[in-house]
Design an enzyme around this catalytic site. Structure first.
Site, PDB file in Angstrom:
ATOM      1  CE1 TYR A  60      -3.041  -3.018   0.327  1.00  0.00           C
ATOM      2  CE2 TYR A  60      -3.339  -2.540   2.658  1.00  0.00           C
ATOM      3  CZ  TYR A  60      -3.616  -3.316   1.552  1.00  0.00           C
ATOM      4  OH  TYR A  60      -4.477  -4.386   1.671  1.00  0.00           O
ATOM      5  CG  HIS A 127      -1.257  -8.811  -0.054  1.00  0.00           C
ATOM      6  ND1 HIS A 127      -0.821  -7.518   0.040  1.00  0.00           N
ATOM      7  CD2 HIS A 127      -2.599  -8.722  -0.228  1.00  0.00           C
ATOM      8  CE1 HIS A 127      -1.849  -6.687  -0.077  1.00  0.00           C
ATOM      9  NE2 HIS A 127      -2.930  -7.394  -0.256  1.00  0.00           N
ATOM     10  CB  SER A 206     -14.015  -4.828  -0.556  1.00  0.00           C
ATOM     11  OG  SER A 206     -12.819  -4.309  -1.065  1.00  0.00           O
ATOM     12  N   PRO A 207     -15.927  -4.685   2.663  1.00  0.00           N
ATOM     13  CG  PRO A 207     -16.041  -3.924   4.864  1.00  0.00           C
ATOM     14  CD  PRO A 207     -15.066  -4.172   3.752  1.00  0.00           C
ATOM     15  CG  LEU A 208     -19.031  -0.468   3.352  1.00  0.00           C
ATOM     16  CD1 LEU A 208     -18.751   0.994   3.663  1.00  0.00           C
ATOM     17  CD2 LEU A 208     -20.437  -0.840   3.781  1.00  0.00           C
ATOM     18  N   GLY A 211     -17.214   0.548  -1.532  1.00  0.00           N
ATOM     19  CA  GLY A 211     -17.989   1.760  -1.316  1.00  0.00           C
ATOM     20  C   GLY A 211     -19.374   1.742  -1.934  1.00  0.00           C
TER      21      GLY A 211
END
Length: 332
Positions: A60, A127, A206-208, A211
């Site tokens: 990152y 990863h 990425s639970p949303l 976004g």
């Protein structure tokens, strides 16, 4: 905040995904830029409200995100549980394929420790699976690092069933991180049952839906070129319209409870079991406060049934990634 177990590790029920903070001080990043002072204030606020599980990775930035956490946590390391990751070749700031050779794992561990300004990593993930290195060698090296006190727990990310079983037979795996949300549910078909059979904790990233489920998404065509979602098939054309149906269902449940869509989407994941620890990403304190409130939301059985019906497994329009190379690195 409620505590949950990821194998041998106890963490807050909600973690904080820090990847978006890689865009500090105007630097381009996958989810746009972020102010450094606000990012640090967000990390501090997370610890204040008991959200102590912080997720980062060397890639990152690269490196910038780990350095940011090291700076922010310099005087409060004992209050945080840090997860970071290895597994890529990084050359001149660019990611050039996977690399999980034992000597590389050790080198990344030492470099991450320095950037994070700590002498131990709480959870160290591979990863992405490296098909050229037996998983037994990878996990064996991580087990050695654990015995040496440099890491506390062992994790994998986007590993497939066979890899999970072989890895766990070498040394108990504490956590598997993979994408999971109302718009990406395919892990429920095969990965999740094996994780639970083996007693491995699950960390959904990425639970949303990057976004989307928060209800504020705009079409890919309207996003800046620097935004990762610009090339996300699920944000494009007819896929965008089809995927808004799930957002509408989330909105109906949110309205009944008087909460935000993001809280409902995260609440749905939290309701999937006590071995699930989502890591929504936040760059600002305001977003963090809204996200953290999901930990107190109690969805009813009827709510969960309604959401399941609106976003069944495999119903999301579009591939997970816009790159075939990215798709080839998952579920190995």
């Amino acid at each position: 905040m409620e505590r949950r177990k990821l194998g041998s590790l106890e963490v807050s029920a909600l973690g904080l995904g820090c990847m978006g903070m890689a865009g500090v001080n105007g630097m381009a990043a996958m989810y746009g830029t972020v102010d450094r002072a606000e990012a640090i204030a967000t990390l501090h606020r997370a610890l204040e409200i008991g959200m102590d599980f912080l997720d980062t990775a060397e890639v990152y930035g690269p490196y910038i995100n780990e350095e940011l956490l090291g700076e922010a946590l310099a005087d409060r390391r004992d209050k945080a549980i840090i997860a970071t990751k290895f597994g890529f070749n990084i050359v001149d700031g660019k990611t050039l394929g996977v690399n999980s050779r034992p000597e590389h794992i050790r080198a990344v561990c030492e470099a991450s420790l320095k950037r994070l300004r700590t002498d131990y990593i709480d959870l160290f993930y591979q990863h992405r699976v490296d098909p050229n290195v037996p998983i037994e060698d990878v996990v064996g090296t991580m087990a050695d690092l654990k015995r040496e006190g440099k890491i506390r727990a062992i994790g994998l990310s986007e590993a497939g069933i066979e890899t999970l079983r072989r890895a766990h037979a070498t040394h108990p795996i504490d956590a598997l991180q993979s994408e999971w949300s109302l718009w990406e549910r395919t892990i429920e078909q095969d990965i999740l049952p094996v994780v639970r059979e083996l007693g491995i904790g699950f960390v959904p990233y990425s639970p949303l839906g990057r976004g989307f489920l928060a209800g504020t998404a705009v079409r890919a065509e309207e996003l800046p070129d620097s935004d990762y979602r610009k090339n996300d098939p699920r944000y494009q054309g007819g896929n965008f319209d089809a995927n808004m149906k799930a957002v509408e269902a989330v909105g109906q449940v949110a309205a009944r409870h008087g909460v935000t869509k993001a809280q409902v989407a995260i609440g749905w994941l939290l309701a999937q079991g006590p071995d699930v620890v989502p890591i929504p990403g936040c760059k600002r304190r305001a977003t963090l406060e809204d996200t953290a409130a999901a930990a107190a939301l109690k969805l009813s059985a009827a709510d969960l049934t309604e959401l399941d019906a609106a976003a069944p497994i495999g119903a999301t329009a579009g591939e997970r990634y816009g790159s075939a190379a990215m798709m080839r690195m998952v579920r190995l």
